[in-house]
Write an enzyme that holds these catalytic residues in place. Structure first.
Site, PDB file in Angstrom:
ATOM      1  N   ASP A 469     -22.272 -41.612  23.992  1.00  0.00           N
ATOM      2  CA  ASP A 469     -22.462 -41.112  25.346  1.00  0.00           C
ATOM      3  C   ASP A 469     -22.242 -42.216  26.387  1.00  0.00           C
ATOM      4  O   ASP A 469     -21.924 -41.939  27.534  1.00  0.00           O
ATOM      5  CB  ASP A 469     -23.871 -40.525  25.495  1.00  0.00           C
ATOM      6  CG  ASP A 469     -24.076 -39.323  24.591  1.00  0.00           C
ATOM      7  OD1 ASP A 469     -23.452 -39.280  23.507  1.00  0.00           O
ATOM      8  OD2 ASP A 469     -24.846 -38.427  24.941  1.00  0.00           O
ATOM      9  N   GLU A 546     -17.079 -33.591  22.176  1.00  0.00           N
ATOM     10  CA  GLU A 546     -18.116 -32.732  21.605  1.00  0.00           C
ATOM     11  C   GLU A 546     -18.311 -31.565  22.549  1.00  0.00           C
ATOM     12  O   GLU A 546     -18.790 -31.726  23.652  1.00  0.00           O
ATOM     13  CB  GLU A 546     -19.430 -33.490  21.368  1.00  0.00           C
ATOM     14  CG  GLU A 546     -19.926 -34.370  22.474  1.00  0.00           C
ATOM     15  CD  GLU A 546     -21.119 -35.233  22.032  1.00  0.00           C
ATOM     16  OE1 GLU A 546     -22.215 -35.029  22.560  1.00  0.00           O
ATOM     17  OE2 GLU A 546     -20.937 -36.110  21.167  1.00  0.00           O
TER      18      GLU A 546
END
Ligand SMILES: *[C@@H]1O[C@H](CO)[C@@H](O)[C@H](O)[C@H]1NC(C)=O
Ligand SMILES: *[C@@H]1O[C@H](CO)[C@@H](O)[C@H](O)[C@H]1NC(C)=O
Ligand SMILES: *[C@@H]1O[C@H](CO)[C@@H](O)[C@H](O)[C@H]1NC(C)=O
Ligand SMILES: *[C@@H]1O[C@H](CO)[C@@H](O)[C@H](O)[C@H]1NC(C)=O
Ligand SMILES: CC(=O)N[C@H]1CO[C@H](CO)[C@@H](O)[C@@H]1O
Length: 889
Positions: A469, A546
């Site tokens: 992330d 994702e």
């Protein structure tokens, strides 16, 4: 329940005998170049056996009251499950795991075993190789400390310890493992994916090996490939490298030999060098060899997976000193960031659209190679080509399976917690793990070094993402890159799986959702390339690392294994309730609110659990198909869709969402939606523009194709017919015309696209379409979904007249062939079949040629089931308007 289990296990332990030095297993026979894992462990809490590791690591300690495992590697929970103390079927049932008292894991535990080694002699060395111990460990052998927990730290921290002085013919080893906290340790975590194991994965989760060498020992092999393009037309150059280290007390002259064999085992070359190392000195030995007419390794969708073998040995006066072998493949991978800042990969010079999904490890980190191989077969069956491992680098066998199968692997570090607690990471401000100190930069770096060594020779590697992330800070990035380069890393290094800044290395990937339900037109509503980034976060452009519509509802046969009757009621009677088998309680994905609101509104309020599951499978199928079709069709768009990683492939435990098949390997709606949408040769319908996309993901020559289009009313009447013709192009997707006849839809109609080569049907694809589409509020897009303000109306599907479907079954060599025949004048909508065994349990793994299919009136269809072995007893058949029934086999 858990107390009873513990007592039962204590009884069990009494049966086992104390460690008997005379019965110690021989770990290695006499001779260098061998390596073996400590084959099994006895484990116990230091609350019971104390922390005198010196004493515990002497031979003959009575371990009768310890837990005895059969595993060479297991976390504490994994070991206790293996030892029979717990059962996952009980832990995973309903909310049982919630009540588990994890305080027993808040103290260190010890792993212990005894083993024998060949007698000591001059010029003989024993090395202990760790591959990561969670969270950190002290290691003792025969009363001597070998490693301390300051250095032996991190789940991926692999080290080599020279244990020659401590080793004996009879040995006892003790590994004390320390409790794991995700805010403080570089461990294997699960984020918001699912509840954490009560031990947070603490323990010897990977093998600890003992290696025997002469004075010159060898480090892991790396193989560097120089493959000029076009692949296969020119010679390739292969460089095999290994570190040599002199562990003796004086200078040593030695010969380094290398052999390379082609995929059939035929020797290509024998190379050697005479070298000399001072005591304690090490150097990298390198062999370069030209391979003429190289056999190229391809991802499965494009070709074969020939594997070469490299063997290197070191000899001193013609006596073997150490030896290693590895397989490798000749292929090249590159990546580049295009003008839109999106990452685009090539494999062997061919633009490679990543069509993949995100992998989850077992909740207790148990590795089962056969289970993983089944998963890989499911992936290929669905049309996927890539698996993403977000901090789930598992065991070395994973990469071997990937190499043999032709699966591409996108490995990388995991998000959040300690792994991304850099100074600038403000997301962690609410629950701050302390930022990294010098030691942690060190652990991260040698974790990278170890993983890079394991992965380097494998042709299945597509990339390593040094951040998920977040991008690592500059110091961490530097450490990672140096470690990768030292291991001879050749495939792309990507800075993160998201666009976030600051980034030392650009990612070219987006991670802006969705993760929860969005309608099918989400993936096709791309009005203007320039403004996409602002609101169309997840739509079909760029590289989505994702993303998915949050689907993956298991079918009843699986649900009954882990949900109580009242949990099952909650699914359809309490649509807003937080559910333990969804994401963690503090996550927005803990409930099925967004998903259920859409399901209730679009398909009508469920009247029973069965009705809910039928609608759920329909929602899931529709969602994954649209997502894969969206990305596959925009492969050659102005701003290309360069890659898609569906969130997620599988669950760590029996979960209710984020999967393409469930923990028990039952494939349902999300699987067959994917399988349709990700077909290598396919015709897809664009919900927004009504275009037909012709998708071709293969590499060979093109030819003439036709797409037969038919629109059918729910009453079975043909409303529209049309045929489009086109020439197909390799590795391309484009529109070939629009579907007509959809202007005045009354209720719901069915649309069938048949992609044909002459008379042969290459792809059959059926949609259900309402009078209008779902309406999205793009301006309100959030990182996790885009709200739907008006739902499409599919409730007319409930008024379908019942269809009578006859099923006949024949047994074939690898499974079963089913023939479905619709004997009615109306379509048989969304018909699914499922094999069950004599006890009524689902028969998995089963690979179905197709499933959840819609038959036109009087249509006959063959479905092939490939099974691994054994006999199914019955097949269950059900459909939206087909009464559920069973046919005996
Ligand atoms: C721990 O082990 C490392 C590596 O073997 C060593 O350098 C260090 O001095 C040890 N630390 C302590 C506190 O013993
Ligand atoms: C596991 O880690 C969490 C933090 O992520 C912590 O709150 C918990 O206490 C840990 N469990 C154990 C058994 O150490
Ligand atoms: C690409 O990224 C840079 C910042 O790294 C930015 O300035 C530029 O506008 C981006 N280009 C596009 C097309 O988004
Ligand atoms: C895709 O292209 C390859 C080569 O161009 C060809 O062999 C294959 O049949 C094509 N498939 C479709 C559906 O057009
Ligand atoms: C259009 C279609 O699929 N027609 C089939 C109807 O069913 C009979 C057998 O039941 C077949 O022979 C037809 O081809």
């Amino acid at each position: 329940m858990i107390t009873t289990l513990l007592l039962a296990a204590a009884g069990l332990a009494q049966v086992a005998t104390a460690g008997d030095a005379d019965q110690q297993p021989h770990l290695l026979t006499n001779g260098p170049g061998q390596s073996a894992a400590i084959p099994r462990w006895d484990i116990q809490s230091t609350a019971k056996v104390g922390t005198d590791l010196g004493k515990l690591s002497t031979t003959g300690v009575d371990t009768a009251n310890w837990h005895h495992t059969t595993q060479s590697r297991c976390t504490l929970m994994g070991c206790l499950l293996d030892a029979g103390v717990y059962k996952d079927s009980e832990l995973w049932f309903s909310e049982n795991l919630k009540g588990f008292d994890g305080s027993l894991f808040q103290v260190p535990w010890v792993y212990r075993n005894e083993f024998s080694l060949p007698p000591a002699k001059d010029g003989q060395h024993f090395l202990l190789e760790t591959n990561g111990i969670t969270s950190e460990a002290d290691i003792f052998i025969n009363g001597n400390q070998i490693a301390n927990s300051t250095f032996q730290a991190g789940s991926y921290g692999g080290h080599v310890y020279d244990i020659t002085c401590a080793a004996d013919e009879k040995n006892a080893i003790v590994v004390q493992v320390h409790p794991t906290n995700y805010a403080y340790d570089l461990a294997v975590g699960f984020g918001d994916w699912n509840p954490y194991a009560p031990d947070n994965g603490t323990g010897v989760w990977r093998d600890i090996n003992v290696r025997q060498t002469g004075d010159i020992s060898m480090g892991p092999l790396s193989v560097l490939i120089d493959l000029p393009l076009p692949a296969g037309e020119k010679d390739a150059t292969v460089t095999v490298r290994a570190e040599a280290k002199n562990r003796g007390r004086s200078d040593v002259s030695f010969r380094a030999n290398a052999a390379i064999a082609d995929p059939s085992g035929k020797a290509i070359c024998h190379l050697w060098q005479d070298l000399k190392l001072k005591a304690g000195e090490s150097r990298v030995v390198e062999f370069k060899q030209t391979v003429t007419q190289p056999q190229i390794w391809w991802p499965r969708q494009w070709g074969g997976q020939p594997l070469y073998t490299a063997t290197v040995d070191f000899t001193i006066n013609e006596q073997l000193s150490d030896k290693r072998e590895t397989t490798f493949g000749i292929r090249s991978v590159t990546s580049a960031i295009n003008q839109y800042n999106d990452t685009m990969f090539t494999v062997n010079g061919k633009p490679f659209q990543v069509i993949g999904a995100g992998y989850n490890a077992d909740q207790f980190l148990r590795w089962d190679g056969r289970y993983f191989a089944d998963i890989v077969e499911y992936m290929f069956d669905m049309g996927l080509n890539t698996i993403r491992l977000e901090g789930k680098m598992e065991q070395p066998e994973l990469y071997e399976i990937g190499d043999r199968a032709g699966l591409m692997v996108m490995a990388g570090w995991e998000c959040c917690d300690k792994w991304e607690s850099f100074e600038y990471n403000h997301d962690l401000a609410l629950n701050p793990p302390p930022v990294w100190d010098d030691r942690e930069y060190g652990i991260a770096r040698y974790s990278m070094a170890h993983e890079a060594q394991v992965m380097q020779p494998h042709p299945s590697m597509l990339t390593f993402l040094i951040g998920s992330d977040y991008s690592p800070d500059e110091r961490a990035t530097r450490g990672y890159i140096e470690a990768l380069q030292q291991a001879g890393w050749q495939v792309p290094i990507i800075g993160a799986a998201s666009f976030r800044e600051p980034a030392v290395i650009k990612s070219g990937m987006k991670m802006q959702g969705p993760y929860d339900w969005v309608p099918p037109n989400y993936w096709h509503d791309l009005p203007d390339t320039a403004s996409l980034q602002d609101t169309r976060f997840g739509s079909s452009f760029g590289f989505g690392s994702e993303l998915g519509a949050g689907v993956g509802t298991p079918e009843l046969g699986s649900l009954r294994k882990f949900l109580s009757d009242s949990d099952l009621d909650d699914l359809w009677k309490n649509p807003d309730k937080g559910l333990y088998h969804m994401s963690n309680a503090d996550s927005q994905f803990h409930d099925r609110k967004v998903y259920n609101a859409a399901l209730f509104a679009r398909y009508g309020k469920p009247s029973s659990l069965e009705d809910y599951l039928m609608k759920a499978q329909l929602s899931d199928y529709e969602a994954t198909r649209a997502q894969y079709e969206g990305f596959a069709s925009r492969w050659n768009a102005e701003r290309p869709a360069t890659g898609i990683i569906y969130w997620m492939l599988n669950n760590a435990w029996p979960g209710l969402h984020w999967n393409q098949f469930d923990k028990y390997l039952r494939a349902a709606g999300s699987y067959f939606g994917t399988k349709t949408g990700a077909r290598p040769e396919h015709a897809a319908y664009d919900y927004v523009s009504r275009d037909v996309w012709l998708i071709n993901r293969s590499l060979d020559r093109g030819g003439k194709r036709s797409v037969e289009i038919e629109v059918l009313g729910l009453d079975g009447k043909v409303l529209h017919q049309q045929t489009l013709s086109a020439d197909t192009e390799a590795n391309k997707a484009r529109t070939i015309g629009k579907v007509e006849g959809l202007d005045e839809v009354d209720g719901v109609v069915l649309l069938r696209l048949l992609l044909k080569d002459g008379d042969a049907v290459l792809s059959r694809n059926v949609y259900w379409l309402g009078a209008s589409l779902d309406e999205l509020d793009w301006e309100a897009s959030d990182w996790w979904y885009t709200p739907t303000t008006k739902y499409a109306d599919y409730t007319a599907l409930s008024s379908l007249k019942p269809a009578d479907v006859a099923t006949t079954v024949t047994r074939g060599k690898d499974g079963y062939q089913l023939t479905l025949e619709n004997r009615s004048d109306v379509p048989a909508f969304f018909v699914s079949v499922n094999l069950i065994d004599a006890q009524g349990h689902d028969f998995n793994p089963t690979v179905w040629s197709d499933n959840y299919v819609t038959l036109w009136p009087h249509e006959k269809m063959d479905l092939i089931a490939r099974v691994r072995g054994g006999n199914a007893a019955k097949v269950q058949v059900k459909g939206y308007n087909v009464e559920a029934g069973e046919v005996a086999l």
